[in-house]
Design a protein around this motif. Structure first.
Motif, short mmCIF file in Angstrom:
data_model
loop_
_atom_site.label_atom_id
_atom_site.label_comp_id
_atom_site.label_asym_id
_atom_site.label_seq_id
_atom_site.Cartn_x
_atom_site.Cartn_y
_atom_site.Cartn_z
N LEU A 47 0.83 -1.20 0.00
CA LEU A 47 0.00 0.00 0.00
C LEU A 47 0.87 1.26 0.00
O LEU A 47 0.52 2.27 -0.64
N LEU A 48 2.01 1.20 0.68
CA LEU A 48 2.92 2.34 0.69
C LEU A 48 3.49 2.56 -0.70
O LEU A 48 3.64 3.71 -1.15
N GLY A 49 3.81 1.46 -1.40
CA GLY A 49 4.29 1.59 -2.76
C GLY A 49 3.25 2.21 -3.67
O GLY A 49 3.56 3.06 -4.51
N GLU A 50 1.99 1.79 -3.52
CA GLU A 50 0.90 2.36 -4.32
C GLU A 50 0.73 3.85 -3.99
O GLU A 50 0.61 4.69 -4.88
N ALA A 51 0.67 4.16 -2.70
CA ALA A 51 0.45 5.54 -2.28
C ALA A 51 1.58 6.45 -2.71
O ALA A 51 1.37 7.59 -3.13
N MET A 52 2.80 5.94 -2.65
CA MET A 52 3.98 6.72 -3.02
C MET A 52 3.90 7.14 -4.48
O MET A 52 4.25 8.28 -4.84
N ASN A 53 3.44 6.24 -5.33
CA ASN A 53 3.36 6.55 -6.76
C ASN A 53 2.24 7.54 -7.06
O ASN A 53 2.42 8.44 -7.88
N LEU A 54 1.09 7.37 -6.42
CA LEU A 54 0.01 8.33 -6.63
C LEU A 54 0.37 9.68 -6.03
O LEU A 54 0.04 10.73 -6.60
N LEU A 55 1.04 9.66 -4.90
CA LEU A 55 1.50 10.89 -4.26
C LEU A 55 2.40 11.68 -5.20
O LEU A 55 2.29 12.90 -5.33
N ASP A 56 3.27 10.97 -5.91
CA ASP A 56 4.21 11.64 -6.79
C ASP A 56 3.53 12.23 -8.02
O ASP A 56 4.06 13.14 -8.63
N ALA A 57 2.37 11.71 -8.37
CA ALA A 57 1.63 12.25 -9.51
C ALA A 57 0.99 13.59 -9.18
O ALA A 57 0.72 14.40 -10.07
N THR A 58 0.75 13.84 -7.89
CA THR A 58 0.05 15.07 -7.49
C THR A 58 0.94 16.06 -6.76
O THR A 58 0.70 17.27 -6.81
N ILE A 59 1.97 15.58 -6.10
CA ILE A 59 2.79 16.44 -5.26
C ILE A 59 3.56 17.48 -6.09
O ILE A 59 3.81 18.60 -5.65
N VAL A 60 3.92 17.11 -7.32
CA VAL A 60 4.72 18.00 -8.17
C VAL A 60 3.90 19.17 -8.70
O VAL A 60 4.45 20.22 -9.04
N GLN A 61 2.60 19.01 -8.77
CA GLN A 61 1.75 20.09 -9.29
C GLN A 61 1.91 21.37 -8.48
O GLN A 61 1.91 22.47 -9.03
N VAL A 62 2.04 21.24 -7.17
CA VAL A 62 2.20 22.40 -6.31
C VAL A 62 3.63 22.95 -6.38
O VAL A 62 3.85 24.16 -6.33
N ALA A 63 4.58 22.04 -6.52
CA ALA A 63 5.99 22.47 -6.55
C ALA A 63 6.41 22.99 -7.92
O ALA A 63 7.47 23.61 -8.04
N ALA A 64 5.58 22.79 -8.96
CA ALA A 64 5.96 23.14 -10.33
C ALA A 64 6.38 24.61 -10.49
O ALA A 64 7.38 24.89 -11.16
N PRO A 65 5.65 25.59 -9.93
CA PRO A 65 6.09 26.99 -10.09
C PRO A 65 7.48 27.24 -9.51
O PRO A 65 8.28 27.99 -10.10
N ALA A 66 7.77 26.63 -8.36
CA ALA A 66 9.10 26.80 -7.76
C ALA A 66 10.17 26.16 -8.63
O ALA A 66 11.28 26.69 -8.76
N ILE A 67 9.85 25.01 -9.23
CA ILE A 67 10.80 24.34 -10.12
C ILE A 67 11.08 25.22 -11.33
O ILE A 67 12.23 25.40 -11.75
N HIS A 68 10.02 25.79 -11.89
CA HIS A 68 10.17 26.64 -13.08
C HIS A 68 10.98 27.89 -12.77
O HIS A 68 11.82 28.33 -13.58
N THR A 69 10.77 28.46 -11.61
CA THR A 69 11.53 29.65 -11.21
C THR A 69 13.01 29.33 -11.04
O THR A 69 13.88 30.12 -11.41
N ASP A 70 13.30 28.16 -10.50
CA ASP A 70 14.68 27.78 -10.22
C ASP A 70 15.43 27.33 -11.48
O ASP A 70 16.56 27.78 -11.74
N LEU A 71 14.80 26.47 -12.28
CA LEU A 71 15.48 25.89 -13.43
C LEU A 71 15.21 26.63 -14.73
O LEU A 71 15.92 26.42 -15.71
#
Length: 242
Positions: free
Chosen positions: A26-50
């Motif tokens: 279940l942790l493996g499943e959750a980790m993968n779904l988490l990674d599909a959504t967690i980056v959406q919020v971090a995307a502006p910071a990634i774009h500003t940095d890179l």
């Protein structure tokens, strides 16, 4: 009586390890779904940095979800052929290494490339879960184990954006957005530490891989998605529409 005393602790230990193995699945499943959504919020910071183009922001997520969706059937077939536990371990290892590479990516292009690897690894992990659960459980316990997948996935989907915002703004040790990828490393280590306790399972009649079909699916969907993200629809040229 002696035999009962010897067997009872073994049976209890096996029972505990079985539920611990379910936790790892279940942790493996959750980790993968988490990674599909967690980056959406971090995307502006990634774009500003890179830096990079505006369309790159969409690729941070699409580069993960596209190979994940297209390669799910292939990932399931690999589990049928080579063994579901083996492929679960291989997928988790690949996901962990790709996550570390994403966190260390110096450029947008490399980050997107590593996200593709992440998505492909997730496509190997996810299809193995139900088969491994059916191998380890039976009867009412199997129903409970399978029933736990939905709530865990729902919780992961809700927590992803929240965790992405918290990790990005916390800027732990100056990591900023890179923490949203680094969080996968310790989680993967926990999953890999428990994985040897899972029972191996594979299909009795091993299917073959449809490599041609997989290639055509990746190519076809890629040709549709790329112009929709990379360009202005109104300004697309004739060759792009073709």
């Amino acid at each position: 009586m002696t035999a009962e005393r010897v067997l009872a602790p073994i049976s209890t230990a096996a029972y505990r390890w079985r539920w611990l193995a379910l936790t790892a699945l279940l942790l493996g499943e959750a980790m993968n779904l988490l990674d599909a959504t967690i980056v959406q919020v971090a995307a502006p910071a990634i774009h500003t940095d890179l830096g990079g183009s505006v369309s790159d922001v969409q690729w941070f997520t699409t580069a993960y979800t596209l190979p994940f969706a297209v390669l799910l059937i292939t990932g399931g077939r690999l589990g049928d052929i080579a063994g579901r536990r083996r492929m679960f371990v291989a997928g988790t290892t690949g996901f962990m290494l790709a996550s570390a590479a994403c966190a260390l990516a110096p450029t947008v292009s490399l980050l997107i490339a590593f996200r593709v690897v992440q998505g492909a690894a997730a496509a190997v992990i996810i299809p193995q879960t139900i088969g491994l659960i059916k191998t380890m459980f039976s009867g009412g316990e199997m129903a409970k184990a399978l029933g736990s997948i939905g709530p865990v996935m729902g919780l992961a989907a809700v927590c992803g954006p929240v965790l992405g915002g918290v990790l990005t703004h916390a800027d732990l040790f100056g990591s900023s957005w890179r923490a949203v990828f680094l969080v996968n490393v310790p989680l993967s280590v926990v999953v890999l530490a428990i994985a040897p306790k899972m029972l191996e399972d594979r299909a009795p009649n091993r299917p073959t891989l449809d490599l041609t079909g997989t290639f055509l699916a990746v190519l076809g969907i890629g040709l549709v998605v790329y112009p929709l993200i990379a360009g202005d629809i109104a300004a697309l040229s004739g060759w792009v529409w073709s």
